[in-house]
Design an enzyme around this catalytic site. Structure first.
Site, PDB file in Angstrom:
ATOM      1  N   SER A 138       0.845  -1.192   0.000  1.00 50.58           N
ATOM      2  CA  SER A 138       0.000   0.000   0.000  1.00 50.58           C
ATOM      3  C   SER A 138       0.881   1.242   0.000  1.00 50.58           C
ATOM      4  O   SER A 138       2.029   1.193   0.468  1.00 50.58           O
ATOM      5  CB  SER A 138      -0.856  -0.004   1.277  1.00 50.58           C
ATOM      6  N   TYR A 148      -1.243  -0.472  10.519  1.00 50.84           N
ATOM      7  CA  TYR A 148      -1.414  -0.838   9.102  1.00 50.84           C
ATOM      8  C   TYR A 148      -0.189  -0.383   8.288  1.00 50.84           C
ATOM      9  O   TYR A 148       0.348  -1.140   7.479  1.00 50.84           O
ATOM     10  CB  TYR A 148      -2.704  -0.226   8.560  1.00 50.84           C
TER      11      TYR A 148
HETATM   12  N1  NAP Z   1      -8.867  -0.784  -0.857  1.00 51.14           N
HETATM   13  C1  NAP Z   1      -7.832   0.009  -0.631  1.00 51.14           C
HETATM   14  O1  NAP Z   1      -7.980   1.256  -0.550  1.00 51.14           O
HETATM   15  C2  NAP Z   1      -6.443  -0.575  -0.496  1.00 51.14           C
HETATM   16  C3  NAP Z   1      -5.343   0.290  -0.657  1.00 51.14           C
HETATM   17  C4  NAP Z   1      -4.058  -0.213  -0.547  1.00 51.14           C
HETATM   18  C5  NAP Z   1      -3.860  -1.557  -0.313  1.00 51.14           C
HETATM   19  N2  NAP Z   1      -4.934  -2.400  -0.149  1.00 51.14           N
HETATM   20  C6  NAP Z   1      -4.662  -3.820   0.103  1.00 51.14           C
HETATM   21  O2  NAP Z   1      -5.274  -4.581  -0.926  1.00 51.14           O
HETATM   22  C7  NAP Z   1      -5.527  -5.901  -0.460  1.00 51.14           C
HETATM   23  C8  NAP Z   1      -6.940  -6.306  -0.841  1.00 51.14           C
HETATM   24  O3  NAP Z   1      -7.864  -5.438  -0.210  1.00 51.14           O
HETATM   25  P1  NAP Z   1      -9.243  -4.982  -0.873  1.00 51.14           P
HETATM   26  O4  NAP Z   1      -9.287  -3.510  -0.821  1.00 51.14           O
HETATM   27  O5  NAP Z   1      -9.452  -5.659  -2.160  1.00 51.14           O
HETATM   28  O6  NAP Z   1     -10.257  -5.518   0.271  1.00 51.14           O
HETATM   29  P2  NAP Z   1     -11.608  -6.373   0.210  1.00 51.14           P
HETATM   30  O7  NAP Z   1     -12.471  -5.932  -0.926  1.00 51.14           O
HETATM   31  O8  NAP Z   1     -12.158  -6.291   1.579  1.00 51.14           O
HETATM   32  O9  NAP Z   1     -11.092  -7.882  -0.091  1.00 51.14           O
HETATM   33  C9  NAP Z   1     -10.350  -8.605   0.845  1.00 51.14           C
HETATM   34  C10 NAP Z   1     -10.185 -10.046   0.380  1.00 51.14           C
HETATM   35  O10 NAP Z   1      -9.321 -10.723   1.313  1.00 51.14           O
HETATM   36  C11 NAP Z   1      -9.965 -11.892   1.802  1.00 51.14           C
HETATM   37  N3  NAP Z   1      -9.535 -12.131   3.180  1.00 51.14           N
HETATM   38  C12 NAP Z   1      -9.601 -11.261   4.221  1.00 51.14           C
HETATM   39  N4  NAP Z   1      -9.156 -11.841   5.352  1.00 51.14           N
HETATM   40  C13 NAP Z   1      -8.779 -13.110   5.014  1.00 51.14           C
HETATM   41  C14 NAP Z   1      -8.261 -14.212   5.749  1.00 51.14           C
HETATM   42  N5  NAP Z   1      -8.047 -14.147   7.086  1.00 51.14           N
HETATM   43  N6  NAP Z   1      -7.992 -15.361   5.089  1.00 51.14           N
HETATM   44  C15 NAP Z   1      -8.225 -15.449   3.762  1.00 51.14           C
HETATM   45  N7  NAP Z   1      -8.714 -14.448   3.014  1.00 51.14           N
HETATM   46  C16 NAP Z   1      -9.002 -13.287   3.639  1.00 51.14           C
HETATM   47  C17 NAP Z   1     -11.472 -11.607   1.661  1.00 51.14           C
HETATM   48  O11 NAP Z   1     -12.267 -12.800   1.544  1.00 51.14           O
HETATM   49  P3  NAP Z   1     -12.987 -13.512   2.806  1.00 51.14           P
HETATM   50  O12 NAP Z   1     -13.568 -12.424   3.657  1.00 51.14           O
HETATM   51  O13 NAP Z   1     -13.996 -14.437   2.205  1.00 51.14           O
HETATM   52  O14 NAP Z   1     -11.901 -14.279   3.496  1.00 51.14           O
HETATM   53  C18 NAP Z   1     -11.489 -10.829   0.358  1.00 51.14           C
HETATM   54  O15 NAP Z   1     -11.476 -11.705  -0.752  1.00 51.14           O
HETATM   55  C19 NAP Z   1      -5.258  -5.883   1.056  1.00 51.14           C
HETATM   56  O16 NAP Z   1      -3.990  -6.458   1.311  1.00 51.14           O
HETATM   57  C20 NAP Z   1      -5.243  -4.397   1.383  1.00 51.14           C
HETATM   58  O17 NAP Z   1      -4.452  -4.125   2.524  1.00 51.14           O
HETATM   59  C21 NAP Z   1      -6.227  -1.935  -0.246  1.00 51.14           C
END
Ligand code: NAP
Length: 255
Positions: A138, A148
């Site tokens: 991130s 975080y």
């Molecule tokens: N959105 C942003 O603004 C942003 C910015 C920078 C970086 N990121 C990073 O991008 C990545 C993806 O985030 P996102 O924004 O796409 O979030 P999201 O839409 O909430 O998706 C999260 C995914 O991770 C899975 N997950 C969560 N906890 C888990 C666990 N304990 N075991 C296995 N799977 C798990 C969830 O599925 P289940 O709940 O079914 O397990 C879901 O498929 C993360 O690493 C986040 O830190 C996000």
């Protein structure tokens, strides 16, 4: 045909990777906790792109379940050509909260699982002399917004170390460092995003397209969009105390 394993491949950035890689004809292994969502997206992608999609239900906070995924990555008969270490979530807990379990949970999923799966994929890919590992970090890794930021700073630095270790082996390693992306992330973590201007929001499909291009070009750190590239360049040139002060304001606006 190549195979990509994506953790958290059912939502947000992970689902965008799944769609983008399926559209390029890759087979997929999708990992997440929610079995219904996994089978829903698997059916959709199989029908739309005529690819093979395996699903693995696993909670990456549980070490034994991570071992199961690591074993899939090292299975020689069904090689995985690309690992996307993506699963993760935001953390609302403060660093002075006496109950540190939310931070420990985050460390388990976003550090320990990333390390274990990176080791398994790196080991297997090195033997074959090819492969790609993308760790979703991130832009928070460049600032100081609580636990975080600390975790994502680990992910970015770890990725650079892994890239060094695998340099010259044919295995490419990239840290994806996106800014704010519209996904379920903020709602799940109950993060207040009202103060984030529209200009700073990114689209997950666009982030993934940029990242795949950077990974193919061998870039170790991928920061999608000109806006965030500029912001991070400024951040890197500011005195660090200024970065800390801005981070402090941003953290209090989010709670
Ligand atoms: N959105 C942003 O603004 C942003 C910015 C920078 C970086 N990121 C990073 O991008 C990545 C993806 O985030 P996102 O924004 O796409 O979030 P999201 O839409 O909430 O998706 C999260 C995914 O991770 C899975 N997950 C969560 N906890 C888990 C666990 N304990 N075991 C296995 N799977 C798990 C969830 O599925 P289940 O709940 O079914 O397990 C879901 O498929 C993360 O690493 C986040 O830190 C996000």
């Amino acid at each position: 045909m190549a195979t990509a394993l994506i953790t958290g491949g059912t939502s947000g950035i992970g689902a965008a990777f799944a769609r983008a890689l399926a559209a390029r004809g890759n087979d997929l292994v999708l990992v997440a906790r929610n079995a219904d969502r996994l089978s829903e997206i698997a059916t959709e992608l199989k029908e739309q792109y005529a690819i093979n999609v395996e699903t693995m239900v696993a909670d990456l906070a549980v070490r034994d379940e991570v071992i199961g995924i690591a074993e899939r990555l090292t299975t020689a008969e069904r090689p995985v050509d690309m690992l996307i270490n993506n699963a993760g979530f935001g953390i609302r807990a403060k660093l002075i909260d006496l109950d540190t379990t939310p931070h420990e949970h985050a460390i388990d999923v976003m550090i320990r699982a990333v390390l274990m799966l990176g080791a398994a994929a790196g080991w297997a890919m090195r033997q074959r002399g090819s492969g790609t590992i993308i760790n979703v970090s991130s832009t928070a890794s460049f600032v100081t917004m609580g636990g975080y930021s600390a975790i994502k700073a680990w992910v970015t630095t770890y990725t650079e170390g892994l890239a060094n270790e695998l340099h010259g082996t044919g295995v490419k390693v990239t840290a994806l460092c996106p800014g704010w992306v519209r996904t379920e992330f903020h709602e799940r973590a109950k993060i207040n995003v009202r103060s984030i201007p529209d200009l700073l929001w990114l689209d997950a499909d666009r982030v993934v397209a940029d990242c795949l291009e950077d990974a193919a070009a061998g870039k170790v750190v991928s920061i999608p969009s000109k806006r965030y590239k500029a912001l991070i360049t400024i951040c890197e040139h500011l005195p660090h105390r200024v970065v800390r002060a801005v981070s402090r304001r941003m953290t209090s606006a989010r709670h």
